[in-house]
Design a protein around this motif. Sequence first.
Motif, PDB file in Angstrom:
ATOM      1  N   ILE A 293      22.964 -40.822  26.529  1.00 15.65           N
ATOM      2  CA  ILE A 293      23.185 -40.134  27.805  1.00 15.65           C
ATOM      3  C   ILE A 293      21.939 -39.360  28.210  1.00 15.65           C
ATOM      4  CG2 ILE A 293      24.480 -38.282  28.924  1.00 15.65           C
ATOM      5  CD1 ILE A 293      26.918 -39.190  27.247  1.00 15.65           C
ATOM      6  N   ASP A 294      21.357 -38.641  27.252  1.00 16.84           N
ATOM      7  CA  ASP A 294      20.172 -37.826  27.544  1.00 16.84           C
ATOM      8  C   ASP A 294      19.002 -38.706  27.988  1.00 16.84           C
ATOM      9  OD1 ASP A 294      21.648 -35.620  26.799  1.00 16.84           O
ATOM     10  OD2 ASP A 294      20.780 -35.488  24.781  1.00 16.84           O
ATOM     11  N   LYS A 295      18.787 -39.812  27.292  1.00 14.47           N
ATOM     12  CA  LYS A 295      17.686 -40.705  27.671  1.00 14.47           C
ATOM     13  C   LYS A 295      17.980 -41.398  28.997  1.00 14.47           C
ATOM     14  CE  LYS A 295      17.335 -42.478  23.422  1.00 14.47           C
ATOM     15  NZ  LYS A 295      16.862 -43.266  22.258  1.00 14.47           N
ATOM     16  N   GLY A 296      19.256 -41.653  29.270  1.00 13.83           N
ATOM     17  CA  GLY A 296      19.625 -42.207  30.563  1.00 13.83           C
ATOM     18  C   GLY A 296      19.267 -41.266  31.698  1.00 13.83           C
ATOM     19  N   HIS A 297      19.482 -39.959  31.484  1.00  7.54           N
ATOM     20  CA  HIS A 297      19.101 -38.977  32.496  1.00  7.54           C
ATOM     21  C   HIS A 297      17.594 -38.981  32.711  1.00  7.54           C
ATOM     22  CE1 HIS A 297      23.000 -36.511  31.648  1.00  7.54           C
ATOM     23  NE2 HIS A 297      23.195 -37.461  32.545  1.00  7.54           N
ATOM     24  N   ASP A 301      15.850 -39.927  36.212  1.00  6.47           N
ATOM     25  CA  ASP A 301      15.000 -38.895  36.813  1.00  6.47           C
ATOM     26  C   ASP A 301      13.612 -39.456  37.106  1.00  6.47           C
ATOM     27  OD1 ASP A 301      17.021 -37.037  36.733  1.00  6.47           O
ATOM     28  OD2 ASP A 301      16.276 -35.999  34.939  1.00  6.47           O
ATOM     29  N   LEU A 302      13.072 -40.232  36.166  1.00  3.02           N
ATOM     30  CA  LEU A 302      11.745 -40.812  36.359  1.00  3.02           C
ATOM     31  C   LEU A 302      11.766 -41.910  37.416  1.00  3.02           C
ATOM     32  CD1 LEU A 302      10.399 -40.924  32.693  1.00  3.02           C
ATOM     33  CD2 LEU A 302       9.513 -39.549  34.583  1.00  3.02           C
ATOM     34  N   LEU A 303      12.839 -42.682  37.462  1.00  5.20           N
ATOM     35  CA  LEU A 303      12.952 -43.700  38.508  1.00  5.20           C
ATOM     36  C   LEU A 303      12.930 -43.053  39.887  1.00  5.20           C
ATOM     37  CD1 LEU A 303      15.661 -46.076  36.978  1.00  5.20           C
ATOM     38  CD2 LEU A 303      13.298 -46.697  37.498  1.00  5.20           C
ATOM     39  N   GLU A 304      13.672 -41.965  40.041  1.00  8.65           N
ATOM     40  CA  GLU A 304      13.697 -41.265  41.324  1.00  8.65           C
ATOM     41  C   GLU A 304      12.336 -40.642  41.628  1.00  8.65           C
ATOM     42  OE1 GLU A 304      15.892 -41.025  43.697  1.00  8.65           O
ATOM     43  OE2 GLU A 304      17.508 -42.134  42.717  1.00  8.65           O
ATOM     44  N   LYS A 305      11.724 -40.048  40.639  1.00  9.94           N
ATOM     45  CA  LYS A 305      10.450 -39.363  40.841  1.00  9.94           C
ATOM     46  C   LYS A 305       9.326 -40.334  41.158  1.00  9.94           C
ATOM     47  CE  LYS A 305       7.059 -36.489  38.387  1.00  9.94           C
ATOM     48  NZ  LYS A 305       6.734 -35.820  37.091  1.00  9.94           N
ATOM     49  N   ALA A 323      20.123 -49.805  34.662  1.00  8.76           N
ATOM     50  CA  ALA A 323      19.590 -49.386  35.954  1.00  8.76           C
ATOM     51  C   ALA A 323      19.227 -50.586  36.808  1.00  8.76           C
ATOM     52  CB  ALA A 323      18.355 -48.502  35.756  1.00  8.76           C
ATOM     53  N   GLY A 324      19.433 -50.438  38.103  1.00  5.50           N
ATOM     54  CA  GLY A 324      19.035 -51.458  39.062  1.00  5.50           C
ATOM     55  C   GLY A 324      18.228 -50.831  40.174  1.00  5.50           C
ATOM     56  N   ALA A 369       6.848 -47.399  30.766  1.00  7.30           N
ATOM     57  CA  ALA A 369       7.460 -48.386  31.664  1.00  7.30           C
ATOM     58  C   ALA A 369       7.415 -47.913  33.109  1.00  7.30           C
ATOM     59  CB  ALA A 369       8.907 -48.648  31.238  1.00  7.30           C
ATOM     60  N   MET A 370       7.655 -46.626  33.342  1.00  7.86           N
ATOM     61  CA  MET A 370       7.635 -46.103  34.712  1.00  7.86           C
ATOM     62  C   MET A 370       6.240 -46.200  35.320  1.00  7.86           C
ATOM     63  SD  MET A 370      10.683 -45.388  35.484  1.00  7.86           S
ATOM     64  CE  MET A 370      11.192 -46.669  34.322  1.00  7.86           C
TER      65      MET A 370
END
Length: 384
Positions: A293-297, A301-305, A323-324, A369-370
């Motif tokens: 869960i923590d890594k999912g957050h 967060d990084l995808l949005e940022k 994630a998509g 990856a981001m």
Amino acid sequence: MSYLFPTYQRWDIEPAKAEGSVILGKDGKEYLDFTSGIGVCNLGHRPKGVEQAVKEQLGLFWHVSNLFPQTAQEQAAKCLAEAAGLGSVFFANSGAEANEAAIKLARKATGRTKIISFLQSFHGRTFAGMAATGQDKIKQGFGSMLETFVHVPFNDIAGLEKELDIDTAAVMLEVIQGEGGIHVAEPEFLKAVEAACRKYGALLIIDEIQTGIGRTGKPFAFQHFNLTPDLVTVAKGLGSGLPIGAVIGRVSLNKHFGPGSHGSTFGGNPVSIAAAKATMEIIFEQGFLQQTIDKGHILFDLLEKELASLEIVKEIRGIGMMAGIEVEAELKPLLADLRKAGLLALPAGENVVRLLPPLTVRVQEIEKAMLIMKNAFSTADAVS
């Protein structure tokens, strides 16, 4: 020339070795694997605990048939059933087989034949799986589909209520449509589906082939929505790469699945069961799920940022480590650019980049990856 049927559009990468979140190609290049073998290697490649359990079983016996009682099968079934809040398990070899078994059981238990599923869904490539799937592209060229399967729009309560009646054996759904584009069900829609099933005596089948075994931060994705399914199907992440699937159901359904009603020669194979047991012992620990869960957050967060403001990005969606990213760009060259830069990702639907990193992925690997994605997305051409 290849002696294989050309059923797959293969990449130009041949693996030489894999461990954790990394695949080493025969070209000597390392690739960060955010596909997890299409949602299979939830513990990464070659997790030590699973590898050891498989080696131990290989030293005992590989196959004896389901005519023999096998303690390990009972233990694995207990673990699955308790995690799902249900009581009985049938072991198969794959997700498609698990869905076939669930469809058979629903029809036999209710004495009805109508199955409702949803547009954009995916339930496998057998004839019943194709019939249940709400995507025309996988059915092309195979002639008439099996009858009595009905598809309605996802997240459409009115569409469901129009079709669900006393002739309905089951409603079959994914709470997150994986192959269809990472579409997450709305909570009120899911509760309406469950209520309608109870009203008409239809079974609620939840397909957790891709979403199950910790992928979303809970043992099963339906547990985010406080649902009580009648049947749950699992596969992919269950065996950490060894072939296994399962149907989990209410104990009251046992009387409809007695001796001779269903079977599988290799279902519950001892080696695959050893892998499944070891996998669940790790993933179903609360501490491990909390880390997921923590890594999912962190992932979202990084995808949005890093990506949300880019020109080609239309929407980011998903739960946990699923994630998509819907894009307004040609998907095939974008995914190829990611591979060239050392990141493996998947397509979903028509224009969605799908990320299914191992649940054991390190934060530094998510950050890497981001950066790769930001660079590739920034230079991709938007579809006009």
